[in-house]
Design a protein around this motif. Structure first.
Motif, PDB file in Angstrom:
ATOM      1  N   GLY A  43      51.703  52.600  43.393  1.00  0.00           N
ATOM      2  CA  GLY A  43      52.992  52.377  44.046  1.00  0.00           C
ATOM      3  C   GLY A  43      54.060  51.797  43.137  1.00  0.00           C
ATOM      4  O   GLY A  43      55.172  51.519  43.586  1.00  0.00           O
ATOM      5  N   GLY A  44      53.712  51.571  41.866  1.00  0.00           N
ATOM      6  CA  GLY A  44      54.698  51.072  40.915  1.00  0.00           C
ATOM      7  C   GLY A  44      54.963  49.584  40.982  1.00  0.00           C
ATOM      8  O   GLY A  44      55.984  49.111  40.479  1.00  0.00           O
ATOM      9  N   VAL A  45      54.052  48.811  41.591  1.00  0.00           N
ATOM     10  CA  VAL A  45      54.245  47.361  41.700  1.00  0.00           C
ATOM     11  C   VAL A  45      54.081  46.733  40.321  1.00  0.00           C
ATOM     12  O   VAL A  45      53.046  46.894  39.662  1.00  0.00           O
ATOM     13  CB  VAL A  45      53.246  46.752  42.699  1.00  0.00           C
ATOM     14  N   GLN A  46      55.101  45.992  39.872  1.00  0.00           N
ATOM     15  CA  GLN A  46      55.136  45.433  38.529  1.00  0.00           C
ATOM     16  C   GLN A  46      55.533  43.963  38.567  1.00  0.00           C
ATOM     17  O   GLN A  46      55.780  43.396  39.621  1.00  0.00           O
ATOM     18  CB  GLN A  46      56.139  46.204  37.669  1.00  0.00           C
ATOM     19  N   GLY A  47      55.567  43.368  37.375  1.00  0.00           N
ATOM     20  CA  GLY A  47      56.141  42.034  37.236  1.00  0.00           C
ATOM     21  C   GLY A  47      55.133  40.914  37.084  1.00  0.00           C
ATOM     22  O   GLY A  47      55.524  39.742  37.016  1.00  0.00           O
ATOM     23  N   PHE A  48      53.837  41.217  37.015  1.00  0.00           N
ATOM     24  CA  PHE A  48      52.824  40.175  36.876  1.00  0.00           C
ATOM     25  C   PHE A  48      51.574  40.778  36.251  1.00  0.00           C
ATOM     26  O   PHE A  48      51.405  41.994  36.209  1.00  0.00           O
ATOM     27  CB  PHE A  48      52.490  39.542  38.233  1.00  0.00           C
ATOM     28  N   ILE A  49      50.698  39.901  35.758  1.00  0.00           N
ATOM     29  CA  ILE A  49      49.410  40.321  35.213  1.00  0.00           C
ATOM     30  C   ILE A  49      48.461  40.591  36.370  1.00  0.00           C
ATOM     31  O   ILE A  49      48.320  39.758  37.268  1.00  0.00           O
ATOM     32  CB  ILE A  49      48.833  39.243  34.281  1.00  0.00           C
ATOM     33  N   TYR A  50      47.827  41.747  36.369  1.00  0.00           N
ATOM     34  CA  TYR A  50      46.945  42.126  37.459  1.00  0.00           C
ATOM     35  C   TYR A  50      45.628  41.326  37.408  1.00  0.00           C
ATOM     36  O   TYR A  50      45.305  40.687  36.415  1.00  0.00           O
ATOM     37  CB  TYR A  50      46.627  43.619  37.381  1.00  0.00           C
ATOM     38  N   GLY A  51      44.862  41.411  38.502  1.00  0.00           N
ATOM     39  CA  GLY A  51      43.502  40.890  38.501  1.00  0.00           C
ATOM     40  C   GLY A  51      43.276  39.679  39.373  1.00  0.00           C
ATOM     41  O   GLY A  51      43.705  38.573  39.026  1.00  0.00           O
ATOM     42  N   HIS A  52      42.602  39.868  40.522  1.00  0.00           N
ATOM     43  CA  HIS A  52      42.195  38.719  41.336  1.00  0.00           C
ATOM     44  C   HIS A  52      40.678  38.614  41.463  1.00  0.00           C
ATOM     45  O   HIS A  52      40.174  37.680  42.075  1.00  0.00           O
ATOM     46  CB  HIS A  52      42.843  38.768  42.730  1.00  0.00           C
ATOM     47  N   GLY A 100      47.460  37.058  37.172  1.00  0.00           N
ATOM     48  CA  GLY A 100      46.056  36.958  37.499  1.00  0.00           C
ATOM     49  C   GLY A 100      45.162  36.948  36.277  1.00  0.00           C
ATOM     50  O   GLY A 100      45.564  36.507  35.192  1.00  0.00           O
ATOM     51  N   GLY A 101      43.954  37.472  36.431  1.00  0.00           N
ATOM     52  CA  GLY A 101      42.915  37.281  35.425  1.00  0.00           C
ATOM     53  C   GLY A 101      42.575  38.462  34.552  1.00  0.00           C
ATOM     54  O   GLY A 101      41.594  38.392  33.808  1.00  0.00           O
ATOM     55  N   MET A 102      43.349  39.550  34.593  1.00  0.00           N
ATOM     56  CA  MET A 102      43.065  40.678  33.700  1.00  0.00           C
ATOM     57  C   MET A 102      43.678  40.410  32.340  1.00  0.00           C
ATOM     58  O   MET A 102      44.677  41.000  31.924  1.00  0.00           O
ATOM     59  CB  MET A 102      43.600  41.987  34.290  1.00  0.00           C
ATOM     60  N   ARG A 103      43.049  39.495  31.607  1.00  0.00           N
ATOM     61  CA  ARG A 103      43.505  39.115  30.273  1.00  0.00           C
ATOM     62  C   ARG A 103      42.353  38.448  29.536  1.00  0.00           C
ATOM     63  O   ARG A 103      41.289  38.194  30.109  1.00  0.00           O
ATOM     64  CB  ARG A 103      44.715  38.185  30.359  1.00  0.00           C
ATOM     65  N   ASP A 104      42.571  38.143  28.301  1.00  0.00           N
ATOM     66  CA  ASP A 104      41.499  37.569  27.486  1.00  0.00           C
ATOM     67  C   ASP A 104      41.106  36.170  27.931  1.00  0.00           C
ATOM     68  O   ASP A 104      39.934  35.792  27.846  1.00  0.00           O
ATOM     69  CB  ASP A 104      41.919  37.532  26.016  1.00  0.00           C
ATOM     70  N   ALA A 105      42.076  35.381  28.365  1.00  0.00           N
ATOM     71  CA  ALA A 105      41.800  34.005  28.780  1.00  0.00           C
ATOM     72  C   ALA A 105      42.790  33.608  29.857  1.00  0.00           C
ATOM     73  O   ALA A 105      43.906  34.139  29.940  1.00  0.00           O
ATOM     74  CB  ALA A 105      41.889  33.048  27.596  1.00  0.00           C
ATOM     75  N   VAL A 106      42.380  32.640  30.689  1.00  0.00           N
ATOM     76  CA  VAL A 106      43.222  32.190  31.784  1.00  0.00           C
ATOM     77  C   VAL A 106      42.927  30.722  32.046  1.00  0.00           C
ATOM     78  O   VAL A 106      41.821  30.245  31.774  1.00  0.00           O
ATOM     79  CB  VAL A 106      42.956  33.036  33.056  1.00  0.00           C
ATOM     80  N   THR A 107      43.920  29.994  32.521  1.00  0.00           N
ATOM     81  CA  THR A 107      43.711  28.613  32.938  1.00  0.00           C
ATOM     82  C   THR A 107      43.910  28.534  34.447  1.00  0.00           C
ATOM     83  O   THR A 107      44.935  28.985  34.966  1.00  0.00           O
ATOM     84  CB  THR A 107      44.684  27.652  32.231  1.00  0.00           C
TER      85      THR A 107
END
Length: 310
Positions: A43-52, A100-107
């Motif tokens: 749907g083209g939703v953008q503006g943040f890092i994906y992943g919950h 969210g958490g689709m990245r190498d590291a998260v706090t």
């Protein structure tokens, strides 16, 4: 540091800053792609890092799944354990309209950490979040001893809901659409749905699926809505009226008697490793996120749960 975002060019792995928020830093080990993620991307939703749906390892070597609900802890629903119903303005979910958490590291805040029990590999622990959704739905059904349960929908939530009900000692069947989903159900010891059931769990989120739920439910029975409807829910009117069916909504996960749904979901997965081996069908490196999303959105691919690993 790499992160998965949706862009005008589709899903891309982009560079982002190291996490600096207060809380515990996790090196992310596994990230599940949810149907919501697939729908957002399409749907083209953008503006943040994906992943919950994600899990990782702290600097001391301890492993955690993440309960991604942002809540205040002070409002009436939070005090009652219903953190998913938090009324504070900051209420929301990591990976849904916020990073969210689709990245190498998260706090993440320490109240989001779910310590992994022995027997649950951190590479599988991204399943804790969807398993918590399923566990919460089964608990919302308020099952009584001897009641029969059916699930309509053979995706990850449907299979996890069936596994959760079976682990709690109930007779459970499932109705699925695809051959690979039937194979997965059989691996989990779950048969095909037929006859009348005391409780039917909607994990399809479609008009035809909900109609089938009403058809499978015995007179006076209950339908639990785990499927996500973004428009008016198409409740089958006549059959629901004639059978006096009760519809129960279920969203996310909560606490009850001081116990978190996420902790019980982690225990479910740790106690039966076949669940993760069955539900996780595809694994991709983080750099191949675009292909992973394509596979996750293609039921013909045989995908149930697609997982990314850094």
């Amino acid at each position: 540091m790499r992160a998965v975002r949706n862009t005008d060019q589709g899903i891309l792995v982009t560079e982002t800053d190291e996490p600096e928020a207060p809380g515990l830093r996790l090196t992310v080990a596994s990230m599940g792609i949810c149907g919501t993620d697939v729908d957002f991307a399409a749907g083209g939703v953008q503006g943040f890092i994906y992943g919950h749906e994600f899990a990782g390892t702290a600097a001391d070597g301890r492993c955690y799944a993440v309960e991604p609900t942002v809540h205040c802890g002070a409002c009436a629903p939070c005090r009652a354990g219903h953190v998913q119903l938090c009324t504070a303005p900051e209420h929301g979910t990591l990976g849904i309209f916020r990073d969210g958490g689709m990245r190498d590291a998260v706090t993440v805040s320490e109240n989001m950490l779910v310590p992994l029990p022995a027997g649950l590999d951190v590479r599988d622990a991204c399943l804790v979040e969807p398993a918590s959704v399923a566990w919460h739905g089964v608990r919302r059904a308020a099952l009584a001893p001897g009641e029969r349960v059916a699930v309509v929908g053979g995706g990850s939530i449907g299979l996890l809901a069936a596994a959760a009900a079976r682990q709690r000692g109930y007779d459970v069947d499932i109705e699925v659409r695809h051959k690979h989903q039937r194979t997965a159900a059989e691996r989990l010891g779950i048969g095909p749905a037929e006859g009348g059931y005391d409780v039917v769990i909607d994990a399809a989120g479609s008009q035809t699926g909900l109609a089938r739920c009403a058809e499978l439910t015995r007179p006076g029975g209950r339908v639990v809505l785990l499927g996500v409807y973004r428009q008016t829910v198409p409740v089958p009117g006549v059959v629901s009226l004639v059978k006096e069916l009760t519809y129960i909504h279920s969203i996310a996960y909560s606490r009850h008697d001081g116990i978190r749904d996420t902790e019980q979901a982690a225990a479910l997965l740790a106690g039966n490793p076949t669940i993760a081996r069955t539900v996780i069908t595809h694994r991709f490196p983080l750099d191949e996120a675009a292909e992973a999303f394509r596979v996750a959105g293609d039921r013909a691919s045989g995908a149930i749960k697609v997982v990314l690993h850094p």
